[in-house]
Design an enzyme around this catalytic site. Structure first.
Site, mmCIF file in Angstrom:
data_model
loop_
_atom_site.group_PDB
_atom_site.id
_atom_site.type_symbol
_atom_site.label_atom_id
_atom_site.label_comp_id
_atom_site.label_asym_id
_atom_site.label_seq_id
_atom_site.Cartn_x
_atom_site.Cartn_y
_atom_site.Cartn_z
ATOM 1 C CG ASP A 1 -0.330 0.018 2.528
ATOM 2 O OD1 ASP A 1 0.898 0.195 2.587
ATOM 3 O OD2 ASP A 1 -1.044 -0.167 3.528
ATOM 4 N N GLY B 1 9.243 -2.360 11.434
ATOM 5 C CA GLY B 1 9.814 -3.295 12.397
ATOM 6 C C GLY B 1 9.318 -2.993 13.801
ATOM 7 C CG HIS C 1 -1.069 2.059 8.273
ATOM 8 N ND1 HIS C 1 0.263 2.115 7.925
ATOM 9 C CD2 HIS C 1 -1.596 1.084 7.495
ATOM 10 C CE1 HIS C 1 0.503 1.230 6.979
ATOM 11 N NE2 HIS C 1 -0.600 0.584 6.697
ATOM 12 C CG HIS D 1 -2.909 -2.543 6.434
ATOM 13 N ND1 HIS D 1 -2.418 -1.904 5.331
ATOM 14 C CD2 HIS D 1 -4.024 -3.199 6.023
ATOM 15 C CE1 HIS D 1 -3.200 -2.156 4.285
ATOM 16 N NE2 HIS D 1 -4.188 -2.928 4.692
ATOM 17 C CG HIS E 1 -5.782 4.492 17.680
ATOM 18 N ND1 HIS E 1 -5.615 5.693 18.315
ATOM 19 C CD2 HIS E 1 -5.230 4.645 16.445
ATOM 20 C CE1 HIS E 1 -5.004 6.537 17.501
ATOM 21 N NE2 HIS E 1 -4.749 5.927 16.359
ATOM 22 C CD GLU E 2 -4.356 2.152 13.753
ATOM 23 O OE1 GLU E 2 -4.757 2.721 12.728
ATOM 24 O OE2 GLU E 2 -3.408 2.582 14.449
ATOM 25 C CG HIS F 1 -7.370 6.218 12.287
ATOM 26 N ND1 HIS F 1 -7.476 7.564 12.570
ATOM 27 C CD2 HIS F 1 -6.235 5.792 12.912
ATOM 28 C CE1 HIS F 1 -6.453 7.931 13.340
ATOM 29 N NE2 HIS F 1 -5.689 6.874 13.567
ATOM 30 C CG HIS G 1 -4.173 10.666 15.383
ATOM 31 N ND1 HIS G 1 -2.989 10.612 14.693
ATOM 32 C CD2 HIS G 1 -4.565 9.382 15.567
ATOM 33 C CE1 HIS G 1 -2.675 9.351 14.474
ATOM 34 N NE2 HIS G 1 -3.616 8.576 14.987
ATOM 35 C CB ALA H 1 32.389 -2.329 -6.439
#
Ligand SMILES: *[C@@H]1O[C@H](CO)[C@@H](O)[C@H](O)[C@H]1NC(C)=O
Ligand SMILES: *[C@@H]1O[C@H](CO)[C@@H](O)[C@H](O)[C@H]1NC(C)=O
Ligand SMILES: [Zn+2]
Ligand SMILES: [Zn+2]
Length: 563
Positions: free
Chosen positions: A179, A185, A192, A206, A234-235, A238, A244, A425
């Site tokens: 997306d 990590g 989100h 996600h 929370h997500e 959205h 927020h 290189a």
């Protein structure tokens, strides 16, 4: 040909500050702060047309606004508490959406500006956590109750509808997941979601699968893992259209605040309940109903779940780009990659860094050794555009970001003597030949034949003006060749074998957006920008070797882009 995944979110904002007088934050703090403020919407992305400079005043205001949003003392200064807040794990959506929003930001709940046209929505889980080991049924149950929290406060209802057609598709993904908003990590960004809309991805939610997702509602402190239920509530906020909130106690605050108690007993904080009701209305009482509680679909009982707390893997510490001393630098498909330890920075052809924060090398180049310490040299092979990594006595061959079978092979397969390590290189744009360097010697290499040419090695001193022991070398799309060592770099014009006068110059300043880094050359070159001796004003637009980007993938504008 160009199939490297799009990387990371924000563009670095060029910061224009005089040489650090007393009391100024260090360059490192500053760039960390600016990157964070840009990513979360407090600072505008650099204007591609005007190469807009970030003024000190603008930064002050942005810091102040961030502090206000986070409930910190509004000093306008990037102090320790503010920087510590920026280290908190959080949602990856920006706090400030669009500049007009910035002006009319309220204290209370905020709306994204988009809303579902129907009140009955479907949801489905597309993928489950891999690493944290939270059982699938538990994940579904936690998500069910997270949606239920919103349903119970509003006229909304939710139905689980397996398949890809559901309104809210939930997935647990790592790093790049198609997306354009890769995860980072463990820690930092956790999850989100996409605001309501017509686009297929609208409403999708996600979670970063490299977080350690846990269920442990009794825990009061964060640590040991991230509470899936709290983040899901929370997500989903959205996904239903809420932005927020800066209200203390709101579940829509951007920072992770720890577990919120037992899912089946959870009630939305008043601010969030009000927010969802203004979008979808209150629950209607049906005749004969004496309680607003709707019978809820059968789900396994949450309280029977045992707490789930796996151990967390540490995140490798990120190096500081302003220190330079890169392990390897390569021009790959016209972009420059700066490698250091386990991380890299990426610079696009227009010479803007994709992000000031480094990305993790092993997440991008899949197939490097798991115990990777540092890369010695990297280059793009001229005959077939494969990417070659040199590490110790071996080399790895990559097709785009995937390792080729048969890698690694010993460097002696290239015709180099036993015991040699390739430290630099590059393919010289002037003649298309490949050059491999080790400390004070270099070989010319025939990519087609796969062997070093006769008559080599030769001494590095044939390249006039540069020291031995180079970090790496690139040919760049301006026709020049750049030699890097430590914090310095030298430019060789066209086919010249002598460094241009005025070099070495400061690599952090000219390549890494590090204003105030020590300048290697006393006389600023034509690309180096200039500073007023008084230090009051500076012309930083020249501090980058080239114009600012002409693209607008400032990804966190996702709310508009996908609407
Ligand atoms: C919904 O809220 C009411 C109180 O407003 C409460 O009594 C009821 O148990 C809640 N139901 C659920 C499923 O959360
Ligand atoms: C490119 O050269 C390498 C040897 O350096 C060889 O193994 C490879 O097959 C060549 N690729 C093509 C497409 O010619
Ligand atoms: Zn959020
Ligand atoms: Zn995503």
């Amino acid at each position: 040909m160009l199939r490297l995944p799009a990387l990371w979110l924000g563009l670095g904002t060029l910061l224009c500050l005089p040489h650090s007088p007393a009391g100024r934050p260090s360059t490192q703090r500053l760039s960390k702060g600016v990157d964070w403020l840009t990513r979360y919407g407090y600072l505008p992305p650099p204007d591609p047309m005007q190469a807009r400079l970030q003024t000190e005043e603008g930064l002050h205001d942005a810091v102040r606004m961030m502090q206000k949003f986070a409930g910190l003392q509004e000093t306008g200064i990037l102090d320790d508490r503010t920087l510590a807040m920026m280290d908190q794990p959080r949602c990856s959506l920006p706090d400030i959406i669009g500049t007009s929003e910035l002006m009319r930001r309220r204290k209370r709940y905020a709306h994204s500006g988009s809303v579902w046209p129907v009140k009955e929505l479907t949801w489905s889980v597309r993928s489950y956590p891999q690493a944290s080991g939270l059982p699938r049924d538990h994940v579904r149950t936690l998500l069910f109750y997270a949606l239920q929290a919103w349903a119970n406060a509003s006229a909304l209802s939710f139905r689980e509808a397996p398949g890809a057609g559901a309104d809210i598709l939930v997935q647990f993904s790592r790093s790049f997941h198609e997306d354009g908003y890769p995860f980072d990590g463990p820690g930092s960004t956790l999850a989100h979601a996409f605001f309501p809309g017509e686009h297929p991805i609208s409403g999708d939610t996600h979670f970063d699968d490299e977080e350690t997702w846990i269920y442990d509602p009794q825990a009061t402190q964060q640590g040991g893992g991230t509470d899936l239920f709290a983040v899901a509530v929370h997500e989903f906020g959205h996904a239903l259209g809420l932005a927020h909130s800066s209200t203390k106690g709101s579940i829509m605050m951007p920072y992770y605040q720890g577990p919120v108690g037992l899912p089946h007993l959870y009630r939305l904080p008043p601010d969030d309940a009000l927010g969802i009701q203004t979008l979808y209305g209150r629950r209607q009482l049906h005749p004969g109903e004496d309680s607003p509680a709707r019978p809820i679909p059968t789900q396994p009982r949450i309280p029977d779940l045992p707490p789930h707390r796996p151990t967390q893997q540490p995140r490798p510490p990120a190096p500081d780009r302003c220190q330079a001393h890169f392990d390897a630098i390569a021009n790959i498909r016209g972009e420059v990659f700066f490698f250091k330890k386990k991380h890299f920075w990426r610079m696009q052809p227009a010479r803007n860094l994709v992000s000031l924060e480094p990305a993790q090398t092993q997440r991008f180049w899949m197939g490097l050794p798991p115990d990777l310490g540092a890369i010695d040299a990297v280059y793009e092979r001229s005959n077939d555009s494969k990417i070659i990594f040199f590490i110790g006595q071996h080399f790895w061959v990559f097709t785009d970001t995937r390792v080729d079978p048969g890698s690694p092979r010993p460097i002696t397969d290239l015709g180099l003597p036993e015991g040699v390590t390739v430290e630099a290189a590059f393919v010289w744009g002037h003649n298309g030949k490949t050059y491999l360097f080790e400390s004070s010697h270099y070989w010319r290499f025939d990519d087609r034949a796969g062997n070093v040419e006769p008559g080599y090695p030769r001494p590095v001193t044939l390249w006039k003006g540069v020291p031995a022991g180079l970090d790496d070398i690139i040919s760049w799309n301006d026709g020049s060749t750049y030699f890097f060592k430590g914090t310095q770099y030298w430019r060789f014009l066209g086919g010249s074998v002598e460094a241009e006068s005025g070099y070495p110059r400061s690599a952090p300043q000219d390549w890494m957006y590090c204003p105030g880094s020590p300048t290697a050359s006393p006389a600023p070159g034509p690309r180096g920008g200039s500073r007023e001796p008084g230090g009051g004003q500076c012309l930083c637009s020249g501090a980058l070797p080239g114009p600012l980007p002409a693209f607008l993938t400032w990804a966190l504008a996702l709310a508009w882009a996908l609407r």
